[in-house]
Scaffold this active site. Structure first.
Site, PDB file in Angstrom:
ATOM      1  N   TRP A 256       0.870  -1.171   0.000  1.00 41.05           N
ATOM      2  CA  TRP A 256       0.000   0.000   0.000  1.00 41.05           C
ATOM      3  C   TRP A 256       0.914   1.230   0.000  1.00 41.05           C
ATOM      4  CZ3 TRP A 256      -5.507  -0.386   0.956  1.00 41.05           C
ATOM      5  CH2 TRP A 256      -6.180   0.846   0.940  1.00 41.05           C
TER       6      TRP A 256
ATOM      7  N   HIS B  53       4.207  -0.964   8.055  1.00 37.06           N
ATOM      8  CA  HIS B  53       3.067  -1.793   7.647  1.00 37.06           C
ATOM      9  C   HIS B  53       3.370  -2.558   6.358  1.00 37.06           C
ATOM     10  CE1 HIS B  53       0.347   0.092  10.660  1.00 37.06           C
ATOM     11  NE2 HIS B  53       1.213   1.077  10.516  1.00 37.06           N
TER      12      HIS B  53
ATOM     13  N   HIS C 114      -2.068   3.003  15.964  1.00 35.98           N
ATOM     14  CA  HIS C 114      -2.200   3.281  14.529  1.00 35.98           C
ATOM     15  C   HIS C 114      -3.330   4.284  14.265  1.00 35.98           C
ATOM     16  CE1 HIS C 114      -1.959   2.791  10.294  1.00 35.98           C
ATOM     17  NE2 HIS C 114      -2.799   1.789  10.148  1.00 35.98           N
TER      18      HIS C 114
ATOM     19  N   HIS D 120     -11.271  -0.199  11.410  1.00 36.09           N
ATOM     20  CA  HIS D 120     -10.058   0.100  12.170  1.00 36.09           C
ATOM     21  C   HIS D 120     -10.368   0.924  13.415  1.00 36.09           C
ATOM     22  CE1 HIS D 120      -7.712  -1.319   8.719  1.00 36.09           C
ATOM     23  NE2 HIS D 120      -6.642  -1.242   9.477  1.00 36.09           N
TER      24      HIS D 120
ATOM     25  N   GLU E 199      -2.554  -8.123   9.417  1.00 43.50           N
ATOM     26  CA  GLU E 199      -2.931  -7.989   8.009  1.00 43.50           C
ATOM     27  C   GLU E 199      -1.896  -8.647   7.110  1.00 43.50           C
ATOM     28  OE1 GLU E 199      -5.554  -3.887   8.285  1.00 43.50           O
ATOM     29  OE2 GLU E 199      -3.375  -3.708   8.128  1.00 43.50           O
TER      30      GLU E 199
END
Length: 211
Positions: A17, A45, A55, A161, A173
């Site tokens: 990401w 991450h 986070h 989240h 994740e």
């Protein structure tokens, strides 16, 4: 004892990401140096990683202070490969999640989007209602097999989240569950001890012990 390594390999072309990892050769035997040394530039991450409450919540628990008892112990791999769209409460109930402390959601992501090198336009994520249900059920760690546990329709508001991390749950994740049958295993998930960090890449395995 059988060990399933559910950790994604980290490399410059991997699914990520945002900015992908970069590797710099600092020293090399080929160049006449005493050893091979590399420097890696990567985010917390990257790959298979843990989201700590910090986070999304200022002042909440950072990754280096997470309870190891939540990261290590019996875990249910819930087979949700038939689910499309968002995972709802009924899906979790049908998969036997109720009463579990550590849960990994195996979806169609593992065999599809997780194997690509670029982010998919859609993937299976967790609905906010299901996230709230996990809290009421006493789940301490929830994992999924993609870049984010969030639905692809909610990456502006990050509702799941906020619900999960706001309640102190740990999120795992990018767990590669493609070769892992549904069932109960022993999870060992150890994020790197980055002091004060919002998350960290981790080595995660599932252990199936002989009867």
């Amino acid at each position: 004892m059988k060990i399933f390594d559910i950790t994604l390999p980290i490399h410059p072309e991997m699914l990520h990401w945002g900015r992908k990892p970069e590797v710099e050769v600092v020293e090399s035997l080929a160049n006449g140096d005493a050893s091979n040394v590399t420097r890696w530039r990567l985010g917390a991450h990257t790959g298979t990683h843990v989201d700590a409450p910090a986070h999304f919540v200022d002042g909440a628990t950072p990754v280096d202070q997470l309870d190891l008892h939540a990261l290590v112990g019996p875990a249910l791999v819930a087979d949700l490969t038939a689910v499309t769209g968002d995972i709802g409460v009924a899906d979790l109930e049908a998969a036997g999640v109720s009463g579990q402390r550590r849960v990994l959601l195996k979806t169609s992501n593992s065999a599809g989007p997780l194997k690509a090198t670029e982010r998919a336009p859609s993937w299976v994520g967790l609905s906010p209602e299901a996230a709230q249900w996990l809290i009421t059920e006493g789940v301490a760690l929830i994992g999924i097999d993609y870049l984010t546990i969030e639905s692809h329709t909610r990456t502006e508001t990050w509702d799941a989240h906020h619900v999960l991390l706001g309640a102190g749950l740990i999120i795992l994740e990018n767990a590669d569950l493609d070769g892992v049958p549904g069932g109960t295993y022993e999870l060992v998930c150890l994020p790197t001890k980055l002091v004060g960090a919002d998350g960290s890449f981790a080595r995660a395995i599932l252990i199936e012990r002989d009867a």
